[in-house]
Design an enzyme around this catalytic site. Structure first.
Site, PDB file in Angstrom:
ATOM      1  N   HIS A 436       0.830  -1.203   0.000  1.00 40.05           N
ATOM      2  CA  HIS A 436       0.000   0.000   0.000  1.00 40.05           C
ATOM      3  C   HIS A 436       0.873   1.265   0.000  1.00 40.05           C
ATOM      4  O   HIS A 436       0.727   2.142  -0.853  1.00 40.05           O
ATOM      5  CB  HIS A 436      -0.909  -0.034   1.239  1.00 40.05           C
ATOM      6  N   GLU A 437       1.787   1.331   0.964  1.00 38.66           N
ATOM      7  CA  GLU A 437       2.621   2.533   1.062  1.00 38.66           C
ATOM      8  C   GLU A 437       3.542   2.657  -0.154  1.00 38.66           C
ATOM      9  O   GLU A 437       3.835   3.760  -0.608  1.00 38.66           O
ATOM     10  CB  GLU A 437       3.429   2.533   2.365  1.00 38.66           C
ATOM     11  N   HIS A 440       1.658   4.481  -2.834  1.00 39.02           N
ATOM     12  CA  HIS A 440       1.698   5.943  -2.671  1.00 39.02           C
ATOM     13  C   HIS A 440       3.053   6.473  -3.153  1.00 39.02           C
ATOM     14  O   HIS A 440       3.139   7.502  -3.811  1.00 39.02           O
ATOM     15  CB  HIS A 440       1.544   6.321  -1.196  1.00 39.02           C
ATOM     16  N   HIS A 443       3.273   6.589  -6.872  1.00 37.27           N
ATOM     17  CA  HIS A 443       2.448   7.693  -7.373  1.00 37.27           C
ATOM     18  C   HIS A 443       3.263   8.983  -7.302  1.00 37.27           C
ATOM     19  O   HIS A 443       3.208   9.826  -8.195  1.00 37.27           O
ATOM     20  CB  HIS A 443       1.189   7.795  -6.496  1.00 37.27           C
TER      21      HIS A 443
HETATM   22 ZN    ZN Z   1      -2.967   5.199   2.001  1.00 39.00          ZN
END
Ligand code: ZN
Length: 646
Positions: A436-437, A440, A443
Site C-alpha cells: 500500500h505505502e 503511494h 504515485h
Molecule cells: Zn494510504
C-alpha cells in the site's frame, strides 16, 4: 552552516539538530517573503507561484518527518515553536491581496487565456483555491480566517501529541506465564523483548499496533482483553491527555471556517475540489454501500454469537472471530508468517512492479539516515526513497508515505520487528501495508507532471488511495505471491491448501470489515455536518452512531474518536474525507479487473496504468483519468464481489 537552509537531495539527517530548526525556518520565511514579492511583480506569477516556497517546503517536510520518526523533547519543542508561523505564512498566501490581484490580472491576459492542458488546469485550480481560501473576503473576514487556521494548527498538533503520549503512558506487565494463554509464540517473544528493553521482569504489553492486536485476537483471558481494549479506546479520552475539548474546538473552528467561506459546513468546503464534490453525495455513497452490506452484517453477528454460545462484548469480537475462522476454515493467519520475511517481501514487491510497471529498484548504501534501521533505495530514472519499517518509542504509530522532494520520498511503518535472531516475519496484513505505502510512493516518484503543485500525490483526496489500495490486490494472487512468499527456513512456497484457505477466509466477516469502515466514514461526516456545541461531548455524541456499525454493544464511555488521528491530527487531515477509503476501494477493485483479465504481470495493462494514472498526478480531472484507463466510469460491483457480498 545550517543544514536546513539549502535543499539537498542527500538530506543530511546525521547533521540536523533541534537547535537548527528555528533559525533555519526564520531565515527561510524571510526568503519566502522575498520570493512572494518577486512573484507578485512577475509577468508570469502562476509559474513563479509553483516554485515559490520550495525551500521552506523542503525544510518543513524534513523537520516534520524527523519529529515523526526520531522525536526528542527538544525537536518537538522546536517544531511546535515554528509551526504556527509557518502555517500562518502558508495560509496567508491565498489571502495576500497583492498576489490575488496579480493572479487575477494574469488570468485576464491573452497569454493566460491561451493556456492549455496542465497549465490551464493549474490556473483554474489556483483561482478557485484563492476563492475557497477567502481571497474575496473583506479585511475582517480575512483576519478571522487567519486566526482560525493558526488555532487549528495548534489544537490539532496537541491532539496528536495526546494520542502518542497516552499510548506510550500505558503498559501492562504480566508476570504469570499462565495469563499469556492463547498468545502465539511470536507475540509472547515480542512481549518478553519489550519487558527486557524496559528492564522489567515478565511480559510487557503496550497499545502499539502489533502488541494490541495480538492480545485482542488471541489472549484467552477476557478480563485482560477487556482492560487492554478499554485502554486502547480511551486513548486521548481522559486527563492528562484529554482530547474531548480539543475535538469540540476543532469541529467548531472548522465549521466557522466553512461558513465564513460561504459553504454550509466543513464537508462541503473540503469536498468542493474532490471527486464527490458534496458532503451529501459522500453520505449517499456510504448509505448505498451500507444498505448492500447490512443484511450480511446481521447474519455474521448472529453467527458469531451462536459460535461463542453467548452475547459477545467488543473485546470478544476479534478473539471469537479468530476462533470461528479457525473452526470454519482451519486457517490460522499465523501460519503465513514464516512465508513473509520482510526482506523477501520487499525484494518480491520490487520484482513484481519491475515486470508490471517497468521500474528498476536498487538498494543504495552510504546515504545518511535518521536511524540505523532505515534502508535506502533508488528507482532508476525516478528518484530515491527511504524505508523505515519497525516501531520505536521515538516514532509515531501507523504506516505512511511522505514526500521530501519531487524525486525523494519515504515509506514508514510499525511492523513486527525481528525477534530471537529470526528475520522479521510479517502478517499478511502487514505485507499489504508495505504494498500500500509503496503504491503511494510510486504515485509520487513516477509522476511526470511538469507543474510541481499538480504532481504526484497532490490529487483529490478521494482519488489518492487508488494507487495505494490497488497494490494490495497483488498480495492475493497466486502468481505474484509465488515471487516473494517463501518459507524463511526451507524456501518453500505457500502450500496450495494454505493458499486456498487464505483465499476462502478473505471473505470471512467481510460485512463486518466493511461496516467498520462505513461507520468511521459516517461518524466523520456526521461530526462535520451535524455536530454542534449544544450536542455536548463529541465523543459521547458519536457513540450511538458508531454503535449502528459495531458488532457488540459499546460501553457508555467509549471514546474511539479521541484517538482518531485520521480526523484530527492536522488542520484538515481526513476530516470529512474518511469516506474516501471506500470510494477509492470501489476504484481499486474495479481498476484491478483489468489485471485480472489481462494478467497480473501484464506489462501492457501496467504500462497503460502507469501512463494514464500513476504518471499523471492531478494534471487532469481524476474522473477523466479513470475513464481513460478503464474506458468507463467506476462500477461498485467489483468491490462487493471481491468481498463476497454480491
Ligand atoms: Zn494510504
Amino acid at each position: 552552516m545550517n543544514p536546513l537552509l539549502e535543499i539537498s537531495f542527500r538530506v543530511p539527517f546525521d547533521k540536523i539538530r533541534a537547535e537548527d530548526v528555528e533559525p533555519a525556518v526564520d531565515e527561510l520565511l524571510v526568503r519566502a517573503q522575498k520570493r512572494l514579492e518577486e512573484t507578485t511583480a512577475s509577468k508570469d506569477p502562476l509559474l513563479a507561484l509553483d516554485t515559490m516556497t520550495e525551500n521552506l517546503d523542503y525544510a518543513m517536510a524534513v523537520v516534520r518527518h524527523l519529529e515523526s520518526v526520531a522525536t526528542t523533547p527538544e525537536l518537538r519543542a522546536a517544531y511546535n515553536a515554528v509551526q504556527p508561523k509557518v502555517s500562518a505564512f502558508y495560509s496567508g498566501l491565498v489571502l495576500n491581496e497583492a498576489l490575488w490581484k496579480a493572479m487575477k490580472s494574469y488570468a485576464a491576459t491573452d497569454e493566460a487565456k491561451a493556456l492549455t492542458g496542465t497549465m490551464k488546469r493549474y490556473l483554474t485550480k489556483t483561482i478557485d483555491s484563492f476563492k475557497r481560501h477567502g481571497a474575496d473576503l473583506d479585511l475582517e473576514g480575512k483576519a478571522r480566517l487567519k486566526e482560525i487556521d493558526v488555532a487549528l494548527a495548534e489544537v490539532t498538533t496537541k491532539f496528536s501529541e495526546n494520542v502518542l503520549d497516552s499510548t506510550n503512558a500505558w503498559e501492562l506487565v504480566l508476570t504469570e506465564e499462565a495469563k499469556l494463554a492463547g498468545l502465539p509464540p511470536s507475540a509472547v517473544a515480542a512481549a518478553k523483548a519489550a519487558a527486557e528493553a524496559k528492564g522489567v521482569e515478565g511480559w510487557r504489553f503496550t497499545l502499539q499496533g502489533p502488541s494490541y492486536l495480538a492480545v485482542m485476537t488471541y489472549l484467552d483471558d477476557a478480563s485482560i482483553r477487556e482492560q487492554v481494549w478499554r485502554a486502547f479506546n480511551l486513548r486521548g479520552g481522559a486527563e492528562p491527555f484529554n482530547n474531548r475539548p480539543l475535538i469540540a474546538k476543532i469541529l467548531e473552528l472548522r465549521r466557522e471556517k466553512a461558513r465564513l467561506l460561504g459553504f454550509a459546513d466543513f464537508a462541503d468546503l473540503v469536498l468542493d475540489d474532490r471527486m464527490a464534490h458534496k458532503g451529501e453525495r459522500a453520505q449517499t455513497f456510504l448509505g448505498d454501500l451500507r444498505e448492500k452490506t447490512e443484511k450480511r452484517f446481521r447474519e455474521e453477528n448472529a453467527e458469531l454469537e451462536a459460535f461463542a454460545g453467548r452475547a459477545v462484548e467488543p473485546w470478544d469480537v476479534g478473539y471469537y472471530a479468530e476462533k470461528q475462522r479457525l473452526a470454519l476454515y482451519d486457517f490460522d493467519e499465523e501460519e503465513l508468517r514464516p512465508y513473509f520475511s520482510l526482506d523477501r517481501v520487499a525484494a518480491g514487491m520490487f520484482e513484481i512492479f519491475g515486470r508490471v510497471l517497468g521500474i528498476v529498484v536498487k538498494e543504495e548504501h552510504g546515504v545518511p539516515v535518521w536511524d540505523a534501521q532505515v534502508k535506502t533505495y533508488a528507482i532508476e530514472d525516478s528518484g530515491s526513497f527511504y524505508a523505515d519499517w519497525y516501531p520505536r518509542e521515538n516514532k509515531r504509530g501507523g504506516a505512511w508515505m511522505d514526500a521530501l522532494l519531487p524525486k525523494l520520498g519515504l515509506i514508514c511503518g510499525n511492523l513486527t520487528p525481528p525477534v530471537d535472531g529470526k528475520p522479521a516475519l510479517l502478517t499478511h496484513r502487514e505485507v499489504e501495508t508495505i504494498f500500500h505505502e509503496f503504491g503511494h510512493l510510486l504515485h509520487h516518484l513516477l509522476s511526470r507532471v511538469e507543474v510541481r503543485s499538480l504532481a504526484g500525490t497532490s490529487v483529490a483526496w478521494d482519488f489518492v488511495e487508488l494507487p495505494s489500495q490497488i497494490m494490495e490486490n497483488w498480495c492475493w494472487e497466486r502468481e505474484s505471491l509465488d515471487l516473494f512468499a517463501r518459507h524463511y527456513k526451507t524456501g518453500e512456497l505457500i502450500p496450495a491448501e494454505l493458499f486456498e484457505k487464505m483465499k476462502r477466509a478473505k471473505t470471512f466477516r467481510a460485512a463486518n470489515g466493511q461496516m467498520r469502515q462505513l461507520g468511521f466514514g459516517y461518524v466523520d461526516l456526521a461530526l462535520h455536518r451535524e455536530w454542534s456545541a449544544e450536542k455536548g461531548d463529541p465523543a459521547a455524541w458519536s457513540r450511538p452512531i458508531l454503535q449502528q456499525f459495531a458488532a457488540a454493544p459499546l460501553p457508555e464511555n467509549y471514546a474511539m474518536i479521541t484517538g482518531f488521528t485520521h480526523l484530527f491530527a492536522s488542520p484538515v487531515a481526513y476530516g470529512a474525507g474518511y469516506y474516501s477509503y471506500k470510494w477509492a476501494e470501489v476504484l481499486d477493485a474495479d481498476a484491478f479487473t483489468r489485471f485480472k483479465r489481462e494478467g497480473v504481470f501484464s506489462a501492457a495493462a501496467g504500462q497503460d496504468y502507469r501512463e494514464k494514472i500513476l504518471s499523471k498526478g492531478d494534471s487532469q480531472d481524476p474522473a477523466e483519468l479513470y475513464r481513460s484507463f478503464m474506458g468507463r466510469d467506476p462500477d461498485p460491483r467489483a468491490l462487493l464481489e471481491r468481498a463476497g457480498l454480491a
